[in-house]
Structures are given as structure tokens and as C-alpha cells.
Design an enzyme around this catalytic site. Structure first.
Site, PDB file in Angstrom:
ATOM      1  N   GLY A   1       0.976  -1.081  -0.100  1.00 32.27           N
ATOM      2  CA  GLY A   1       0.056  -0.078  -0.074  1.00 32.27           C
ATOM      3  C   GLY A   1       0.682   1.140  -0.015  1.00 32.27           C
ATOM      4  O   GLY A   1       2.054   1.015   0.581  1.00 32.27           O
ATOM      5  N   CYS A   2       0.475   2.400  -0.268  1.00 38.67           N
ATOM      6  CA  CYS A   2       1.103   3.569  -0.640  1.00 38.67           C
ATOM      7  C   CYS A   2       1.532   4.239   0.860  1.00 38.67           C
ATOM      8  O   CYS A   2       2.724   4.307   1.029  1.00 38.67           O
ATOM      9  CB  CYS A   2       0.323   4.828  -1.138  1.00 38.67           C
ATOM     10  N   TYR A   3       0.559   4.099   2.015  1.00 37.73           N
ATOM     11  CA  TYR A   3       0.817   4.560   3.120  1.00 37.73           C
ATOM     12  C   TYR A   3       2.145   3.370   3.662  1.00 37.73           C
ATOM     13  O   TYR A   3       3.203   3.925   4.383  1.00 37.73           O
ATOM     14  CB  TYR A   3      -0.208   4.727   4.162  1.00 37.73           C
TER      15      TYR A   3
ATOM     16  N   ALA B   1       5.501   4.256   2.545  1.00 37.87           N
ATOM     17  CA  ALA B   1       6.030   5.611   3.267  1.00 37.87           C
ATOM     18  C   ALA B   1       6.376   5.164   4.476  1.00 37.87           C
ATOM     19  O   ALA B   1       7.614   5.736   5.200  1.00 37.87           O
ATOM     20  CB  ALA B   1       5.297   6.911   2.993  1.00 37.87           C
TER      21      ALA B   1
END
Lengths: 342, 342, 342, 342
Positions: B145-147, B150
Site C-alpha cells: 500500500g502507499c502508506y 512511506a
């Protein structure tokens, strides 16, 4: 064949965009990077998005530093390019991203820039009739202004086909990077976000004579230009809304045909399918130009609209495209027609 | 060697970004593009920024259409990938950009997604300890996932070095593209421009168990995560502010050293020089990750901050990076560390 | 009864917002307006949105100019208020919108501001326990910082009810007007649009000791604060995401009850219905505060989020609210709880 | 005297802005609020910025619900107002914020809206010659479109003074709220942020005949209008750039004098000092109009530029202003000329 390129003015927006493009150019090796107020600083502190060059240190903008390169790009305030160019050999390709060598008329130059005219170099908008040939093999290139790029590409097909009266009316919206990194109150984020505002209204913008020069040459008669630039709440992009009264008897089909014919062979300029309109987001970070044209029968006007990225096709991408032509590389080397969206 | 790639879900933001990257990938030829509600439409009407693919027509998402490719990228709503993957041969590389195969725990999957667990595939975040090896030669990849991308990159060095207590507190701001092209009132431009707002507060966001899984594996003990996502007025980018109490006796020098050691060999993850902080604009459209870390002695906490482009490193760029590893291409093939800024 | 008010620092964002509010205040007549670098200019050129004051000319910031008013608002750089205040009579209400008189601890002041401590005035955040009483009849008011306003209102109910451990972790996003009209490169529109970035990470932000002071006073024990401010691509607004570990045995119902009790009688602070979250757009240009709270059982933390307009409730609105209390006007006179949205 | 007002269409942007203004109108008590798809929901969930009305529940839009009010505001899709208005008594002031009663020409209505013409009501742009008188005592008001408001105010002084040729060329940029709350892909935040794009190019926009009607009436001859609307990355505001060729012999002094004369007595329309240009941020949330005019001698054109808030002066503020006139209140009651900036 690989060429070594120096960039004078590497700390500004134009210089930064140029370096972004040169980093992916297979035929270019990046040489000296110069700045003046920023000389001595690492590029990573000034252009943090250019990761591969983060460690490079800016040097002062002098002929010594710029000497010994095959290509020198000048991204300097207007009035400064001539002095530098004179000290570089005739065999060095000098690409001026400033205004100094764009205008053929010394009178226009002096009226709008208030300094002596430096001269005229081959004009780096290859899509204009005759321009590409003049760039081939040249060792001097004057990169067009961002607005004249957007406006000339939108209107030249209508003038080339003799469909438009010689009175162009243009409103263009630009992203704030078009105003550079200058520390001016009206460019603060707090001022520009959520706001649209005009500037240089009434004929005073310095890009006006450049538009007149381009459109008159294509039309074969003097064209007047009413140009109103506006500042839009975005970092990049120009949307130019250009119109002129249609000559008597013009039909919508003739207008469409003229644009299809004029733009058919251009790899960067894309005439959109009917019903689709340009958006600056679609060309974000690319060298592509989106164009659409309409004929308003009730008003009797041709409306041509273009979208470009002011920093790419409008400045640094145009510079690279012209360099490619001048040096005999394929015109699209290191350039993309793919926007970064959404 | 060139591979042929199909993209299921080509009309969305993730699919569009993937195509933007694949168009510049020297080893990939773009094959079938599919959508469901959009099948039959030309891509030019849906993704006008992808000029070279403007004429391509979307086909329905079926195994027949996806068959006969070397690589199949799935950008589908969660719960739909397994059925498609089953019908593709084991020799086909299937890269799932959805959530279906990210979690090892069926219980976590069912608690957060409310559907049966589809399984677990090698996890496409090569920078995590052990992950790169698991991807080599694999024919199935679960893109993070993107979160979690990061957050995991920002905190894993602290946990790998045993410097942080197992209670992470995270606030992240995402651009609106992270929410996809869904037609929801709160995603309208009029609502998001000029506004910051949180969502999924209190532990409910579906990316939370994925963060817990990654950080716990690195820490070697269960790590709790308090995660608050916020929606920011920008199209792209994630800025993740992550912190945890430092273990007793930790010094600022140890923290810095741990990050330098953990990230030294990663070409996409860049630990900024001390005093410089990440900005999402600096990684716009690139696969780069900017990281900075600080030790707040008064509060006794380590604060690690990362900036990524949610669509690039956070989704499509991460997918291409993992494809490169799985197929034995150089890991950075077709990917850039250069942001589009300003 | 009408009072005459002078504003020192009328050309900045805080001064401009104050004038916007005073123009609709039925009990205030606007007197002298001062600036320093801008003295002699008409306000219309500096604050074009304040049409009714367009013709007013800025005067220098001197005691002579400020004398003879019932109220003097100081919107000056820190360190300058004391010298001005000393020259104004004890019967004049002096409202300092700067930091000079906020901190009780001279040591904290000197550590964070590096200049001698000027003193401590009644603190203009009436919603905090005891603060309203201290403001009644006072002739000196220290307006809180914008971040401490958002953070203290979000967390004080949890600390007042003894539900939170004394270790607060806070991330806040601010609009760029929070940084003022300073001409700094990172505040240019081209830099902030489309970007999120942190600053003052690791405990260095000057608002940190003010948060510690407020929360510790309410908690009755020393509270540590880990504070990370971030700059968001919007002109106005603060979204503060605040959390702390819940004390053992805390339940979600107790948390909700504590917030309902603490905020029940406050006309500007609005606890949202469960399931609805704050958005800075909803309080744009108003003195309202939106608050929501959640209890994350898995992480064992209370998460309280507030949204304010940094220029209104965070600065100028808070100043007017405190003036109203000090002078005995109804607390909401001239203030609104209605945001300008979308 | 206090009047009771009902608002039909309270969940949209126009209805929300109207309620924001009515909440501070000293002579208005807010009665029934209606919506259709949203009937039954509390306003707080739909318009969270209208805190004082958060508990109000929307009712269906029926004559029964709207009956018994002194004023009924209609913010409905075009074509729906007539049916509702017919059922309200002639003594009830009906203010239509839609298009149904703006056009005098049934042919124009049918050509642009494709439905039967409902009729023509007094036109709510009091600044136009004769309009104010027609509104006095009227019980029916047609609120102008947002674009025609901005354009008519910018150009009528030039036509009233017979200085401009009857061929107007107009480009206007609007904030996205001008497109309403419709769930359309091109209105998503991800699409509009960072992008400028045109729409309705070539004479097709429905506001065109309204502009022609207004300008022709002032000019005393048929005026053609070439109108190009563009969507700007902001929530609110219209910047209209309007030009026409100057009649032979026109001087810059005559142009300036004509604008000073025409706008001298208008409290909401402000002709800026020479050298200063309109900005939408300066009128954000206010009923003010900023206007500036230039004469481009080289191009022989008059360029008039106006900035308004499309939701305030362009819709809801204009509606309140006309209500004030119709009911005999002071024209500016409940309205402000102070923008919310920055």
C-alpha cells in the site's frame, strides 16, 4: 556522439527544468553548472528534486567556467547573454533561454526592454514555417518565450491558411513558475493560492512583440495582438485562449482542415479529437502541446486554445528540442510527450 | 529480452501511472489494456496525458484478454485479483497492485477487509530486510500500500537497530489521487482545495495491519501502530510523520548512524543531509523516497519523516521496481529518482 | 460604548485579518494603523481585500501614533512589543498578538527566543480552565500562538479528565499564511503548491514550550510534547492531530464524555457528532473550532483532532474574543462561527 | 421588519452560500430548508461550515413546505423553478437563483436550454441601467448567472459611453464551485488541482445569450459575444477578461472617465486605482466587484477586467442584494465588501 553541456543559471526554475531533461538525454553529459548569488552552494540545497546532481557545487558564471563545453545553455536575466556568448567560440552551440536574441526589430527590443539590441539568432520554435531549417547546424539558438510558444502554435495554422483577420485577441493563464524564483510579495503561496489575477494588461507585456513577429511572418501581413496574461494558482502550465475574426466565407470544416494539415507531421504538437479540450495537467512535465480549435459562427471568430508546460515546451524542453536539431540528433531525443497526471 | 505486459484497470490513477512508467521502460512492450465500465473507450479520452496510447481501446477484464502476456499487472478493487490470477499460468508474472495478497494473517485480512483471505505473495518493498531476495525469480508479487511504503521505509531503520520502543505513532498526509477516481462528494475539487481533513481515525484504516506486519517483522517483537491519515489539497504525494519513543540510552548519533547504515545501498531511498527536510514536491512523479530523522531529547522520541509520490514509489513505481527484480532486470530500469519540480 | 482601536503592524497577515474582523465589530472604531517599512502607503495597495479602508495611510509604529486609543493591538515581530507597551498607559488595553508575553518561564523564553524575557500577561485562550476569569477587566492580553490554540483545545479535555498519559505526540499542518508575508524562497507559490513538507522537527519549534505550559497546567503534572509542524498547500487553516496514550482502564465512553463535558458551554469550540471529522475548510475565515476525538483501543491511544483558521481563532479572532472579555462585551461580539466554504 | 425566508436547494453550493449570508442578515429569519435527494438529513452533515444550522433537517421541495414564508429562494436545476413559483402567492417574493427567468427571448432560451421558455422576471443586476428601478417592490427576481454578472459589470460602462465596437471577446476563469456539487470526473480534486482547462468553447455556453442581452441593451445595438469559459484550480472566484475594439478616435482618458462615471455611485463595484489589477482573492466571500480597465492603443482595444466571488456577488450575494431592493431594505444590508484574504 556525446556532447558536454554547461548550464549558466542552474539555480532557477528554467535551469532546474533543463537539468531534469538533460539528465535523461542519452547524448548529453552535464558539465559546469553556474549561478551567481548561489555560487559555492551544492545543487541539492537549491534543486532538491534533482537527486543525481545533489552533490554538484555551483560555480560563478564566467567565460572560463563555461569554456570547453560543446553546448552552453544560458538561463540568465535579459541583457546578460550577449556578453557571455561573445566569449564562447563560434563552434560552441550557445542556446539562449532568455529574450536577448528573439526579436528581429531593434526598435521593438528597445521599446519593450529598454536596453540596446544584442542581435537576432535562429528562433527555436521548429514547428513554425521555415524555423526548423534555420536551426539545422546552427551554433546559436534563441529559445522563444513561454507565452509566444503557446500562442504561436495555437494560431499559426489559421494565419498560414489565410483564414483569420490580422487582429488576434489572446488571454493566457500561466503557472507561477513562469514568474521565476523572484522573491516578490504577489508570488507568495498565500497570495496566489485560490486567486486569479492579470498583469501587464494593455499591451505592455514583453512577449507581445514576439507574438506579433511570429504571427505576422506566417500571415504575410502585419497582425495586431491584444495580449492579456493572468497568473493562475498552479506551479506549472500555460493555457492560451487565442481568437481572431474569421475572414469572410470561412467554414468550420476549412478551419479544422487547416489545423490538421499544419500539425499533421509534428510529433510534439497534438491536435485533439473534436469535442476534447486541452488541459495543462495533461502536458505537465512533458514537451507535448495540446491544441483544439473551434469556429464560433455567431461571433464569426476562430478560437484556438493550446496547453503547454511553461517550463518544458515553453522553455527547457524547447531548448533541448532545438539543440537536438542544431546538433543533428533525432528531434525528440531525451524529450517526452507523456504528461505527469493526475 | 523484451516482455509483453498487460494492465488490468488501465483507466484508473494507478493504471495510468503504471502505463506512464512502462512507456519509458526499455524492456517492456505494452499489450492488452483492460477496464470494465470503460471497456470500448479509447484511452485518449480517459488518460489524455498518455499521448502515445491515445488510440488504444480498453477491453474487458477477462482471462482471455489477459492471457498470452509475460507480465500481468492488476490494478483492481480489492477482492478481485485472486480470481483473475488463478486463470493465469504459473509462468506468468502477476503483479497485484491491490491489497489482496499483502497480509500474512488471514484474521487481520478478514477483520479489515471483511472477505475471505486470498493468500500471501512475496511483498514488493525490496528495501525491507529479506524482501529483495524473496522477489528474485518470483512469479507473483504483492505491491505494498502507499502508506505502508512511506511509513515502513521511514521507521524500519530505527526498529532494525533496536532503537525504538514498539509503539509507533504516525500521521500521514496524502494527495487526493490516493483515494482514486471514485466519484465521492468529499473528493470534489471544491471540497479539497484549501482544506486539510483526517479520515479513518482511531485504527480503522486498512493499511494499519500492513504497517504492523512490516514493523513487527523488522523489530522482532509486536509493534503497535497508531495511524492517522489526512487528505491534503494536492493531487499527489505522501508525507509521513512517524515517531516512537527511543529506547533508554539512545543517542542522536546512534539514530543517525542507524539510518545511514540501513539506507546506504538503496538507490531510491535518500537520507537527506542533516538540516534538510523532505518535501513531496521533490519526489513528484519519481520513484525516489526522501527521508530525514531527528531525535527529540526533551520528548525522548525518534521522529522519522518520509516523502514519496503515492502513485509512483507508492504504487506503480514500486510495481515496476519489483517486476524488474522478479525478471532479473536492473532494479532501476525504467525508473527515475528525479522529481518534477517546482 | 464604542472603543477606539489602533493596530500596529497593519500590513501583515495578522494585522489584515484583525482589521477584517474589527470592521464588522459594532463596538469598535478603527483608529491609527501603523507599519514600518510600509509607512506612508495606502492600505488599499497592501490589503486590497479591505475595501472600506483602501484610502487609509499607514503611519510609523511609534508611541505618539498609538497614544490616545482605548485599545492597541500589537502585531509585531517578537521582542518588539514590550518597548511599545511600556509607553502606553495602564488604562489602555494592550493586546499583544506576538509571543512576548505568553510564557511564564523566563528560562523557556530565553531558550527558545534567545532574548530577555519581557514578562507574562493574562493568556488569551478563554476556553482553558481559569483563563476567562483572568482576562476579565485585564488591560494586558497575550494572544496565544496559532498552533498552541489548536493543540491546547484538542487535548485539554483529555488531560483535565486525567485520562491521558503525560506524553503528547502532535503533528499539525498549517496554511502558508502561518509563516507570514516574509519573502522566503520556500514560501513562494511555486514551491508550496502541490507540496507538503515539515519544518522545525525534533522539538525546536517556538510554540512547543507554550503547549507544554498549557497542557501541564491542565494535567497537574509535567507533560512532554513531541511537536511536528508541516506546511500544507493552502493559504489558511490548521489541522492538528494530537494523541497520547490513554491511562489504564480508560474506555471510549469516558473519553467521549470528557470532551462533551469540557466543551459543552463553549460557543466557538464545537465537538462534532461521532463519525464526522474536522476540516479546515469548514472553519475558513471564522472563529469556530471543530474538534473530534477517537479512542484507538488496539494502540491504546486517545486521538484528538482540531481544525481552526490560523488567522482567525488562531490569531486575530482570538485577539478580538479576548478584547471582548477584557472590556466586558459579549464574548462573541463581532465574531462568527460560520466558515466560508466551499 | 423581519421577513421569513425559505431556501429550496439548501444542500448545494449556491444554497449554502445563501444561508451563510442570511445568517448575518439582520432582517431575515431562516425558515424552511429543502433538498430532494438529501431530504431528511441534518444540514450539519451537508454544510458543516454552517455551524448555527447544523441541527436543521432538510425537507422535500414542495409548495406546502415553502408556503407561509415572505421570501422563497429557489436554488434548483434549470427548468424546475416555474412549477414551484406558480404555487406561491403573488405577495411572496420569489428569488430564482437559476436560469429560468433571465432571458427575454424565448427563442434564445429554447436554443440554449432546450425546454419551453418559462417567462422573464426583473433582472437582479441592479448596477445595470434601469435594473434597480425594476427591482423595487417586485415580487419576482431572476438572479443573473455568475459569468454574466462579471462580464456585464466589466463592459457596460464602455458600451454605455458608446466607446466600444459591438463585438466583445471574453475569456473568464472560474473556480470549481461554479460547476456545482455534481459528481463528475473532471471536477475531482485530483483533476482540477494544478490544471487549467476550457469548456463550452465556440459559443455554446448557456450564459452567452444572457451576456448578449445585457450588453446589447446598454449599447443600443446588437453586440456579438465570443465567450470562452475556463476552469481554474481554485474553489471560488471569477476573473473575467473582456475586450472590444475601441470606436475610432477613442482616447485612454475617455475610457477611464466613462468607467469612473458609470461606477461612481455603486457601493459594491469598485474601480481600482490605475496601476492596480483585480484579484479574485481580494473579493473572496464578499459581494464586492473589483474592476480595472486599460486602453491598448497599439491593438486599438479596450480591455476591462473584473473579479467577483462566483458564489457571492455571482449568485447568493446578488440574490440578497436584489431581495433588499425588492423589500425596501438598504441595498447592502447583510452584505459585505470585505474579502477574506489571504
Amino acid at each position: 556522439m556525446t556532447v558536454r553541456a554547461a548550464v549558466a543559471g542552474a539555480s532557477g526554475y528554467a535551469g532546474g527544468e533543463l537539468l531534469r531533461l538533460l539528465l535523461s538525454h542519452p547524448e548529453v553529459e552535464i558539465g559546469a553548472l553556474t549561478g551567481n548569488s548561489n555560487a559555492g552552494q551544492p545543487l541539492g540545497a537549491l534543486q532538491p528534486h534533482l537527486l543525481p546532481l545533489a552533490g554538484r557545487v555551483l560555480r560563478p558564471t564566467t567565460a572560463d567556467v563555461l569554456a570547453g563545453h560543446d553546448v552552453v545553455f544560458l538561463a540568465l536575466p535579459h541583457g546578460q547573454s550577449a556578453a557571455v556568448a561573445e566569449q564562447l567560440g563560434d563552434d560552441v552551440l550557445v542556446v539562449d533561454m532568455g529574450a536577448d536574441f528573439r526579436l528581429a526589430s531593434a526598435a521593438d527590443w528597445e521599446a519593450f526592454y529598454g536596453s540596446p539590441h544584442a542581435g537576432t539568432w535562429p528562433y527555436g520554435l521548429p514547428e513554425l514555417p521555415g524555423a526548423r531549417t534555420a536551426l539545422e547546424g546552427s551554433r546559436r539558438v534563441a529559445v522563444p518565450g513561454c507565452y509566444p510558444t503557446a500562442v504561436s502554435l495555437a494560431l499559426f495554422p489559421a494565419y498560414a491558411a489565410q483564414l483569420a483577420e490580422p487582429e488576434a485577441v489572446i488571454t493566457a493563464a500561466t503557472g507561477t513558475s513562469g514568474a521565476g524564483k523572484a522573491l516578490k510579495p504577489h508570488l507568495l503561496g498565500s497570495e496566489v493560492m485560490g486567486s486569479m489575477s492579470p498583469y501587464g494588461v494593455g499591451g505592455g507585456h514583453r512577449h507581445t512583440p514576439e507574438m506579433i513577429q511570429n504571427l505576422s511572418a506566417v500571415a504575410g501581413e502585419p497582425v495586431t495582438v491584444s495580449f492579456t496574461p493572468t497568473l493562475a494558482p498552479m506551479a506549472r502550465g500555460i493555457l492560451a485562449t487565442c481568437s481572431a475574426r474569421a475572414k469572410p466565407g470561412t467554414t468550420a470544416a476549412e478551419v479544422r482542415a487547416a489545423y490538421e494539415k499544419a500539425l499533421a507531421d509534428e510529433e510534439f504538437v497534438h491536435l485533439l479529437p473534436e469535442g476534447q479540450w486541452p488541459a495543462t495537467a495533461s502536458v505537465y512535465g512533458s514537451n507535448a502541446v495540446q491544441i483544439q480549435v473551434a469556429y464560433d459562427e455567431a461571433a464569426g471568430r476562430i478560437i484556438a486554445i493550446s496547453a503547454i508546460d511553461n517550463l518544458t515546451k515553453g522553455t527547457a524542453g524547447g531548448a533541448v528540442q532545438s539543440m537536438n536539431i542544431a546538433l543533428g540528433f533525432a528531434e525528440s531525443t531525451g524529450l517526452s510527450t507523456i504528461g505527469v497526471a493526475p
